[in-house]
Motif scaffolding. Sequence first.
Motif, PDB file in Angstrom:
ATOM      1  N   ARG A 244       0.829  -1.213   0.000  1.00  0.00           N
ATOM      2  CA  ARG A 244       0.000   0.000   0.000  1.00  0.00           C
ATOM      3  C   ARG A 244       0.864   1.263   0.000  1.00  0.00           C
ATOM      4  N   ARG A 245       1.959   1.263   0.740  1.00  0.00           N
ATOM      5  CA  ARG A 245       2.845   2.437   0.737  1.00  0.00           C
ATOM      6  C   ARG A 245       3.398   2.702  -0.652  1.00  0.00           C
ATOM      7  N   ARG A 246       3.813   1.651  -1.330  1.00  0.00           N
ATOM      8  CA  ARG A 246       4.351   1.816  -2.681  1.00  0.00           C
ATOM      9  C   ARG A 246       3.289   2.339  -3.647  1.00  0.00           C
ATOM     10  N   LEU A 247       2.071   1.819  -3.515  1.00  0.00           N
ATOM     11  CA  LEU A 247       0.996   2.279  -4.390  1.00  0.00           C
ATOM     12  C   LEU A 247       0.649   3.742  -4.123  1.00  0.00           C
ATOM     13  N   MET A 248       0.701   4.151  -2.871  1.00  0.00           N
ATOM     14  CA  MET A 248       0.410   5.553  -2.548  1.00  0.00           C
ATOM     15  C   MET A 248       1.488   6.477  -3.095  1.00  0.00           C
ATOM     16  N   VAL A 249       2.741   6.046  -3.035  1.00  0.00           N
ATOM     17  CA  VAL A 249       3.814   6.855  -3.611  1.00  0.00           C
ATOM     18  C   VAL A 249       3.606   7.008  -5.121  1.00  0.00           C
ATOM     19  N   LEU A 250       3.309   5.882  -5.791  1.00  0.00           N
ATOM     20  CA  LEU A 250       3.090   5.924  -7.236  1.00  0.00           C
ATOM     21  C   LEU A 250       1.862   6.741  -7.597  1.00  0.00           C
TER      22      LEU A 250
ATOM     23  N   TYR B 130      -7.382   8.208 -19.389  1.00  0.00           N
ATOM     24  CA  TYR B 130      -7.166   6.771 -19.570  1.00  0.00           C
ATOM     25  C   TYR B 130      -5.771   6.278 -19.176  1.00  0.00           C
ATOM     26  N   LEU B 131      -4.825   7.188 -18.901  1.00  0.00           N
ATOM     27  CA  LEU B 131      -3.499   6.757 -18.467  1.00  0.00           C
ATOM     28  C   LEU B 131      -3.150   7.274 -17.082  1.00  0.00           C
ATOM     29  N   VAL B 132      -3.237   8.581 -16.895  1.00  0.00           N
ATOM     30  CA  VAL B 132      -2.836   9.165 -15.615  1.00  0.00           C
ATOM     31  C   VAL B 132      -3.853   8.857 -14.518  1.00  0.00           C
ATOM     32  N   ALA B 133      -5.133   9.009 -14.827  1.00  0.00           N
ATOM     33  CA  ALA B 133      -6.166   8.768 -13.813  1.00  0.00           C
ATOM     34  C   ALA B 133      -6.132   7.344 -13.253  1.00  0.00           C
ATOM     35  N   PRO B 134      -5.973   6.293 -14.078  1.00  0.00           N
ATOM     36  CA  PRO B 134      -5.856   4.953 -13.503  1.00  0.00           C
ATOM     37  C   PRO B 134      -4.676   4.803 -12.559  1.00  0.00           C
ATOM     38  N   ALA B 135      -3.557   5.496 -12.837  1.00  0.00           N
ATOM     39  CA  ALA B 135      -2.415   5.429 -11.918  1.00  0.00           C
ATOM     40  C   ALA B 135      -2.777   6.051 -10.569  1.00  0.00           C
ATOM     41  N   VAL B 136      -3.534   7.149 -10.597  1.00  0.00           N
ATOM     42  CA  VAL B 136      -3.995   7.760  -9.348  1.00  0.00           C
ATOM     43  C   VAL B 136      -4.902   6.794  -8.589  1.00  0.00           C
TER      44      VAL B 136
ATOM     45  N   LEU C 277      -6.858   3.450  -3.927  1.00  0.00           N
ATOM     46  CA  LEU C 277      -7.173   2.129  -3.378  1.00  0.00           C
ATOM     47  C   LEU C 277      -6.336   1.858  -2.133  1.00  0.00           C
ATOM     48  N   ALA C 278      -5.044   2.168  -2.207  1.00  0.00           N
ATOM     49  CA  ALA C 278      -4.159   1.918  -1.072  1.00  0.00           C
ATOM     50  C   ALA C 278      -4.492   2.815   0.110  1.00  0.00           C
ATOM     51  N   LEU C 279      -4.752   4.097  -0.158  1.00  0.00           N
ATOM     52  CA  LEU C 279      -5.035   5.041   0.923  1.00  0.00           C
ATOM     53  C   LEU C 279      -6.331   4.693   1.644  1.00  0.00           C
ATOM     54  N   ILE C 280      -7.394   4.437   0.884  1.00  0.00           N
ATOM     55  CA  ILE C 280      -8.690   4.144   1.502  1.00  0.00           C
ATOM     56  C   ILE C 280      -8.634   2.835   2.277  1.00  0.00           C
ATOM     57  N   THR C 281      -7.943   1.836   1.733  1.00  0.00           N
ATOM     58  CA  THR C 281      -7.801   0.572   2.454  1.00  0.00           C
ATOM     59  C   THR C 281      -7.071   0.781   3.768  1.00  0.00           C
TER      60      THR C 281
END
Length: 387
Positions: A236-242, A267-273, A278-282
């Motif tokens: 989750r930390r890695r996903l939040m950084v990305l 279609y590219l940047v928004a999916p990365a956000v 997902l990580a933050l809310i979890t």
Amino acid sequence: MRSAEPGPGTGRIAALDVLRGVAILGTFASNAWLFAQPGGPAALLSGGGGFADDPVQAGLLVLSNGKFLALLTLLFGVGLEVQYRAAVRRGLPWPGRYPVRAAILFVEGLLHYLLVFEFDVLMGYAIASLVVAYLVGRSDRVVRVAMGVVGGIYVAVLLGLTALLAAFPGDPAGTAPAPPSTASWTAQVAERVANFPLYRVELVLIVPSAVVLFLAGSRLMRAGVFADSATGSRIRRRLMVLGLGVAAPLNVLTGFGGTAFVLVDRYLVAPAVAFGLLALITTVVLRGPGGAPRRGLTAVGRTALSCYVLQNLLAAVLCFDWGLGLARRLDGAWPWWVVGLWAGTSLLLVALSTLWLRRFDRGPLELVAHRLLPAPSRTTPRERQRP
């Protein structure tokens, strides 16, 4: 290892319901602008809906456009993984009856498109899920290759289209036709039938994106992203950084970058956000207390399909001229009344889903889909696909 706080006696992963609730209401935060156009969603393809024309609207869209839809898509992939695991655990064949489930979803999406909303995503989800159903149980190597091939072609096409938009910018001044009328519901339905290829061309972008995000959601589930463990916390930390440290600032740039970057932004940047969200809310669900907001989001998440369709139906009744006609009546209060439309509709969905779940264990459309499914047939362990 504790898995994201299952609800008492339900076996459900609490974070998933909250995430779905956030994704559904967040998706409507983007769609509300389409309904609030005097010509409705169809105005977007007839020269209306100029998002870059109003800096306030552009700023609000940066907060919602694409990322919550991508979050919902990731969660659909998690749901596929959950269904696959359940089938294996019960000794049922996979994909078994899933093609029927996908067909039901496609029909629901087709009806939603024809009767309510030009830019339905359920049809695209149904097509992509049928492909992913045959991949989800394969080895990680097969899944990585599939994601790499589909994702690589998808990114190349998007960047190519972006280069064309930058090289040949449109000149909307004085050339856009008048927005279509929303005075007749039957005329809108006829318009959607007559212009099916035009309104459904987005499926060309939705389906490959959904294939990659479905598979990504499945593998995140397997990796333990929803588990209250050291491994889950590290992922989750890695996903939040990305997603929040890198992609979110880039999202601001593409959001205000004009029409040339509209495809990259959505279609590219928004999916990365979305991965960061997902990580933050979890993490918040795992660490934070309950309370009314969480219960409301959980109720919406447990009735996600029904709430997705209902929020668009409510917006159509409120905004279109065959309904209350608020899009034309409140055009002078643009863009702030659209925020009120989103907030009021969201609160109503929370209330209705909460009341519904007091008597039923799933939403009305979810119940219909469940009852239309054929009874499962058992198989032997050798006939199953294994992870």
